[in-house]
Design a protein around this motif. Sequence first.
Motif: not given
Length: 307
Positions: A58-68
């Motif tokens: 999940l977090l790898h997917e979100l890291s495309a748009d957010y600073n995770v």
Amino acid sequence: MSSVCPNPTDTSSEIERGDFRATDGREIALWKWPHTPGRPTLHWAHATGYNAGTYTPLLHELSADYNVLAWDMRGHGASAPAGDLSRFRGWQTYYDDLCALLDSTEGPLWLAGHSIGATASIMAAARRPDKVLGLILAEPVIIDRWWGLQLMLAKLLRQSHRVSLAAGAARRRQCFDSRAQAIENYTGRGGFKTWPRRWLEAYVAHGFVDDVDGVRLACSPAWESSTFAHTDHNPWPGVRRLQCPVIALGADHASTFSQAARKRMRALLSRAEVKNIPGTSHFLPMERPDAVCDAIQRLIPPKSHRA
């Protein structure tokens, strides 16, 4: 302190480890996906017994748009050494730790989390409203009043270790010959039966440490059991104090976010979005990561997604 952790879902990417200091001086691991200036920063808080690495799909997917950012809670994952049962004050310990993380950051963050991670995010937002822009909650632990009273009574009688989740965690197998054996043992069984393979691999990759005779759980059964035994029976004072936007996702069976709690949250927080995700259990992020991504993308302004 810094180190590099491979993402088991994408070997070309790297996650950096840092640490922040809790109020009692213990160091808590904080994992950082590649950051780009100008993007919103999102912190993810995991469920009991797991760790940040479990959620890499999940977090790898979100890291495309957010600073995770994602922590390993005290006693879990790389923060296991910070777990000391003699000094554990129940979920208040985690609430204090997350507030310490917020105090260590320069600007406000978006907070998201699963299970206890969602509840801890609520309490941190209530205590540090100037540090939190909004909340995305997946299966927060907010039980109905009847179960809350029962849990409170069990704590008063010092019998909360007999609660089913706590008792079950205490009996967990701690050691395996290898990570491959652990994956084989978990596949299709118990709480893992609905997990896609890549999620299970991520959990085992990050949730075990090498031992003399193989591998063992980073989060000890005793620590996991104690966390369940000290489940917060009344997070409502924190919910009432929330000032930021909220999206809360609940499963339609085997949920820790009771229907009564959902109704009450809607009444207390008129602008909160409380949504049921069909076909899911308490392991909603593993079963429907797309629903979690969608909630995050709807709450955080779209124009802020990419630098």
